[in-house]
Design an enzyme around this catalytic site. Structure first.
Site, PDB file in Angstrom:
ATOM      1  N   GLU A 182     -48.091 -22.720  -2.582  1.00 13.12           N
ATOM      2  CA  GLU A 182     -48.506 -24.026  -2.520  1.00 13.12           C
ATOM      3  C   GLU A 182     -49.013 -24.279  -1.219  1.00 13.12           C
ATOM      4  O   GLU A 182     -48.449 -24.209  -0.067  1.00 13.12           O
ATOM      5  CB  GLU A 182     -47.254 -24.850  -2.734  1.00 13.12           C
ATOM      6  CG  GLU A 182     -46.485 -24.596  -4.003  1.00 13.12           C
ATOM      7  CD  GLU A 182     -45.006 -25.072  -3.978  1.00 13.12           C
ATOM      8  OE1 GLU A 182     -45.085 -26.317  -3.693  1.00 13.12           O
ATOM      9  OE2 GLU A 182     -44.064 -24.446  -4.656  1.00 13.12           O
ATOM     10  N   CYS A 191     -46.681 -32.516   2.231  1.00 14.72           N
ATOM     11  CA  CYS A 191     -48.174 -32.142   1.755  1.00 14.72           C
ATOM     12  C   CYS A 191     -48.398 -33.098   0.469  1.00 14.72           C
ATOM     13  O   CYS A 191     -49.590 -33.368   0.344  1.00 14.72           O
ATOM     14  CB  CYS A 191     -47.877 -30.780   1.088  1.00 14.72           C
ATOM     15  SG  CYS A 191     -46.505 -30.087   0.007  1.00 14.72           S
TER      16      CYS A 191
END
Ligand SMILES: Cc1cc2nc3c(=O)[nH]c(=O)nc-3n(C[C@H](O)[C@H](O)[C@H](O)COP(=O)(O)OP(=O)(O)OC[C@H]3O[C@@H](n4cnc5c(N)ncnc54)[C@H](O)[C@@H]3O)c2cc1C
Length: 1007
Positions: free
Chosen positions: A760, A794
């Site tokens: 990720e 993020c």
């Protein structure tokens, strides 16, 4: 202040989320006895009969909602239009909105249901009363002709007509655009008293709060000059919303609120006292109640307002603690030797209260889940207020016939109280009542421009359209009046249980408990967290990196532990993870303190992390039970059995980042363990202690120590060595794209099996806003999405695309809202933005900001306060840039890039977003479904959020993870995640090898 008074105050805090059955138990005793109840029913029935028989003004909202309630498509369309249409600046978006909302549906004449133009014309004419008059005259032909004629005139005319209709609808609820005009109109409506409300919702900026202050002050002066003489609390007055007077009216900002808002409030109160009129503080969200009460107490006790009995407050009976609030107000009034006007309402934000409690996974709701319980509470509070007429001047704000009849019964012959109604509602009821007896009645009358009224209008439409609402039901001839005025006690289950359709917040998901949230609207909770962080401040011990030798032996031990852990039944592994979840939850304060100190996250961020970590454990436990419960039997030929089973792969390397030091770390490890793997977990260099604590909790819950081993150290040495080891059977990584690539290369280069990499990575996340969006909501969501956690998520918003139609307003609000943020020590609960994680990150961000200062237009910036503790500080900042100047890589901090676009550029905008190559999160703000659909169709991103913030994905609800440069999938906290951690094996057995095909020869079912 006496101890008894303090006890009453404490009861308000204690009862905030009281168990509902207990709250109702207390209310039962405070209801009228049976003969009184019968009298109330009879009177209520008589009043209701008159209300229903009263001719409805065809222009009234009541009339409109009689046809179109919120359970109808048309009613919802009406509300959507009311919310957005008036603020949309451009014809194209307005038409798109109208087309969408009015297509289909069954409007008044409904002979051409497909044509939105016909529907719009129908609707506009309906609202302006024209159709209704023809309907009443039964001249259907004329009405149909008129409708067709208007529809033929085309879009601009119909758009104009609908806007006009919208204004007419709004006029039902707004007395005038200026206070002078309002007071004039009010004078003409004797014997009604008035309470004027200056329209506007909560302020986002200091500037807005200043405007509201001026407008309230002016209103008080004008009302004082124009109101009929009388006692202060009986004359016309003004209602104020504290959230309008301060942009951060929140418990966490208590000190600031007292320093800044209290003086403003005091000036307004002095003006009202000097003018001899009343000023009532409106009731808002339940999280704001205690702060409101404490401000109110300061005013009430202040000598500056001596001799004035106009300082009033509203109390919401849908809150379980309303009786405690009434009790406290009575005591305060007596203590402060003033008479306090108390307006008893039921409350206007019920759905919002329920939703927020669910989102925050609170222990219980602040409000009742059954309408009849709210009604009981209203009666109980009314009785208490009427009893204490020496201390309070009660005002009963309701449009409910039974409520009104109950008050009159409870009051006996007393007249020292008043009723209140909202402008545009309850007219027939109070006309009937006034014809019957001389009661005092006040109208709450909003004043202001049409663009300011939208949120108010929506609240009124919700109230008028809700199935449970009295005003909605009395307008519906299908509802029997007897049922409508029925005694609320008789409607409650015995023994009492809350409404099953609204489960407790943490039981929201049927098969899994959610981690209990901490209530950060509570002063004691905030104080305890602050203390805990301060106490723990020096408790840090350095964590040594793992040596090469220790890593080698850890790998060997983990490989050995894998053998037995992978054979441990999935249900047992799940039970261990569930124990760990309970422990994490039980240690919330400890973990929050650790995250704040080591991870430099704010208290609110840290609480969310703890919840997420526990939710991951429970979610993966559940998934393991379902997916690893036993082999999956597969169909096949007779005489053969086929089954597919999932198995752990071996030792997983879990490599996690510093920005979610507990949640991502725990999530990766829990998933790997749930799937039957052993784990070597390498936390970020910046946050190893949090990781070690998480592993201790997992071990204490029953994970064998060698099945989950910490591997602290930096990426270049420990991380690189770990992933290059051939004993590693898979890697779960969250971090930068560059590191993910390096891991991929290392895995490719090493000998041995090819193993999965679950990565990720980052995002260049955008939000697209069109001109139908609500600027205030956009700004709230932008601030949270771009700046919370100092933009070090993020998922954080990096590029905001604003339609030119709304850009200037949004940017003005955004700049103002940014000035209200507090950058500071994350251990202080009033801090909004903590520091950047370390000096290198701060320097890189600083260089980017300097480049933007030289090349782009500064939109807004949060001031950096003086005297910040040592740290790497960077204040939130926003710049307007050109579409061609989008950043080329992820900017991991509180730096927002804004691009203003025109509708004709939308395709280029969508293309530019795609061309970044990232695909993590995307936000959309729009009321036009066509716009939303178009953006969604073009988007190649993992998580899309419409009309909300784009951070804070909830485990199992918004599985999280991106595509393209943003990650490999599957999503963390999603139903497929565990599959990335497993290997599949099938087992085929020729069951006919011994003997024959027995199921053919001796079938147990029909052949
Ligand atoms: C003069 C005046 C001033 C007002 N000021 C305020 C204010 O300061 N703050 C504020 O919040 N509101 C305020 N209101 C709005 C007020 O809360 C609503 O108008 C009121 O709730 C309507 O009550 P009713 O008795 O007329 O209607 P009813 O239809 O009898 O009751 C509606 C109430 O029941 C609640 N309800 C609906 N379903 C449920 C359920 N399943 N469980 C529990 N409760 C449920 C609704 O939320 C609502 O509160 C004011 C109203 C008036 C008339």
């Amino acid at each position: 202040m006496t101890a008894a008074f303090e006890t009453l105050r404490a009861a308000i805090a204690r009862d905030h989320r009281l168990e509902e059955a207990e709250a109702v138990r207390r209310l039962r005793a405070a209801q009228p006895d049976e003969p009184a109840s019968r009298r109330i029913t009879a009177h209520a029935l008589a009043l209701a009969g008159q209300v229903r028989a009263a001719p409805l003004d065809p222009l009234s909202a009541e009339s409109f909602l009689r046809h179109y309630g919120l359970s109808t498509r048309e009613g919802v369309a009406l509300m959507c239009l009311a919310e957005a249409l008036l603020r949309v600046p451009d014809a194209e978006t307005a038409d798109a909105l109208l087309r969408e909302k009015l297509a289909g549906g069954r409007w008044a004449l409904g002979d051409d249901p497909g044509s939105w133009l016909a529907n719009a014309a129908d609707w506009a004419l309906m609202l302006t009363g024209t159709l209704a008059r023809w309907h009443d005259a039964a001249d259907e032909d004329a009405a149909a002709q008129l409708k067709r004629a208007v529809a033929r005139l085309g879009e601009p005319v119909v758009r104009g007509a609908v806007r006009q209709a919208m204004r007419i609808l709004a006029e039902q609820f707004v007395l005038a655009e200026s206070i002078e005009e309002a007071v004039e109109r009010g004078k003409a409506r004797a014997p009604y008293r008035f309470s004027y409300d200056m329209l506007g919702e909560s302020s986002r900026t200091g500037e807005d709060a200043g405007h509201y202050f001026e407008s309230y002050a002016r209103a008080i002066r004008v009302v004082a000059a124009g109101s009929r003489p009388g006692r202060d609390f009986e004359r016309d007055g003004v209602s104020v919303k504290l959230s309008a007077l301060h942009p951060r009216f929140e418990e966490a900002k208590r000190a600031r609120v007292f320093a800044e808002l209290l003086p403003r409030l005091l000036s307004l109160a002095r003006l009202a006292r000097d003018g001899g009129i009343g000023m009532t503080i409106d009731a808002e969200e339940s999280e704001r109640l205690e702060l409101t009460l404490d401000l109110f107490e300061s005013l009430a006790r202040g000598a500056a307002l001596d001799g004035w009995n106009g300082l009033g407050i509203a109390v919401q009976a849908y809150q379980k603690r309303a009786p405690a609030v009434c009790e406290w107000l009575v005591a305060l009034a007596r203590d402060a030797r003033r008479r306090v006007p108390v307006r008893l309402v039921k409350g206007a934000y019920w759905d919002g209260e329920v939703k927020r409690a669910q989102q925050l996974a609170m222990a219980d709701y602040p409000v009742f889940t059954r309408k009849a319980a709210t009604d009981l509470c209203y009666t109980a509070c009314a009785a208490r207020l009427l009893e204490a007429a020496d201390a309070v001047y009660p005002a009963f704000a309701s449009h409910n016939c039974r409520g009104v009849a109950a008050i009159l019964e409870l009051a006996g012959g007393r007249a020292d109280f008043e009723f209140q109604r909202l402008l545009g509602m309850g007219g027939a009821l109070y006309e009937a009542l006034l014809a019957e007896r001389p009661v005092a009645c006040r109208i709450y009358a909003p004043v202001g421009s049409f663009t300011d009224l939208l949120p108010y209008l929506v609240r009124r439409l919700l109230e008028n359209g809700a199935n449970t609402s009295f005003v909605h039901q009395i307008a519906d001839p299908a509802v029997a009046l007897e049922a409508l005025v029925a005694e609320p006690l008789g409607l409650l289950p015995e023994p009492y249980v809350p409404d099953a359709r609204i489960p407790l917040p943490r039981r929201l998901i049927p098969d899994r408990e959610l981690c209990l949230g901490l209530d950060l609207s509570r002063r004691d909770v905030l104080a305890a967290l602050r203390e805990r962080v301060a106490e723990d401040r020096h408790a840090a011990a350095a964590v040594e990196p793992i040596s090469a030798g220790a890593l080698d032996s850890a790998l060997a031990r983990a490989a050995h532990a894998f053998e037995s852990w992978s054979r441990t039944p999935a249900a047992e592994r799940a039970a261990i993870l569930e124990r760990a979840a309970r422990d994490i939850e039980g240690r919330t304060a400890e973990l929050v303190s650790l995250i704040v100190r080591e991870g430099k996250r704010t208290c609110a961020d840290a609480v969310s992390e703890v919840r997420e970590a526990a939710d991951f454990c429970r979610y993966y436990a559940l998934e393991a039970r379902v997916k690893f419960g036993g082999p999956l039997a597969l169909p096949g030929p007779a005489g053969e059995s086929n089954a597919l089973a999932l198995h752990g792969r071996g030792v997983f390397a879990c490599v996690s980042p510093w920005n979610f030091p507990l949640a991502i770390f725990t999530g990766q490890v829990a998933a790997a363990l749930a799937a039957g793997n052993a784990v070597l977990a390498k936390p970020a260099e910046q946050t190893p202690r949090i990781a070690l604590r998480a592993l201790e909790i997992l071990h204490a819950a029953g994970v064998p120590p060698d099945a989950a081993i910490p591997a602290p150290g930096d990426g270049e040495t420990v991380g690189a060595r770990l992933v290059a080891d051939p004993r590693i059977a898979g890697v779960a990584f969250t971090g930068s794209v560059e590191t993910a690539r390096a891991i991929q290369l290392a895995l490719a280069r090493r000998p041995g099996p090819i193993v999965p990499l679950i990565a990720e990575t980052g995002g260049m996340n955008a939000m697209l806003v069109d001109s139908s969006a609500l600027p205030e909501q956009v700004v709230d969501d932008v601030v949270v999405s771009a700046f919370q956690s100092a933009g070090q998520r993020c998922s954080a918003l990096r590029i905001l695309f604003l339609d030119e139609g709304c850009a200037q307003r949004v940017l003005r609000l955004l700049a103002g809202a940014m000035r209200e943020l507090k950058v500071g020590d994350p251990g202080e609960p009033d801090t909004d933005i903590g520091p950047i994680i370390d000096a290198p990150a701060r320097e890189a961000l600083g260089r980017h900001v300097e480049r933007l200062r030289a090349s782009a237009r500064l939109v807004g910036e949060t001031p950096l306060p003086a005297g910040l503790p040592e740290g790497d500080w960077l204040a939130p900042v926003a710049f307007e840039i050109a579409l061609e100047a989008l950043p080329e890589s992820e900017i991991f901090g509180p730096v927002l890039h804004v691009v203003i676009y025109s509708r004709s550029m939308l395709d280029r905008v969508l293309h530019a977003i795609g061309a970044t190559g990232y695909g993590l999160t995307l936000g959309i703000h729009s009321r036009v479904q066509g716009f939303v659909d178009r953006v969604v169709r073009a988007a190649r991103v993992g998580n899309i959020y419409v009309n909300r913030s784009m951070i804070g994905a909830m485990v199992g609800v918004q599985p999280f993870g991106g595509e393209g440069l943003s990650g490999t999938g599957f999503k963390a906290g999603g139903p497929n995640y565990l599959l990335r951690f497993v290997t599949e094996r099938t087992l085929t057995v020729n069951t006919a090898a011994v003997g024959g095909v027995t199921e053919l020869l001796a079938p147990t079912g029909p052949l």
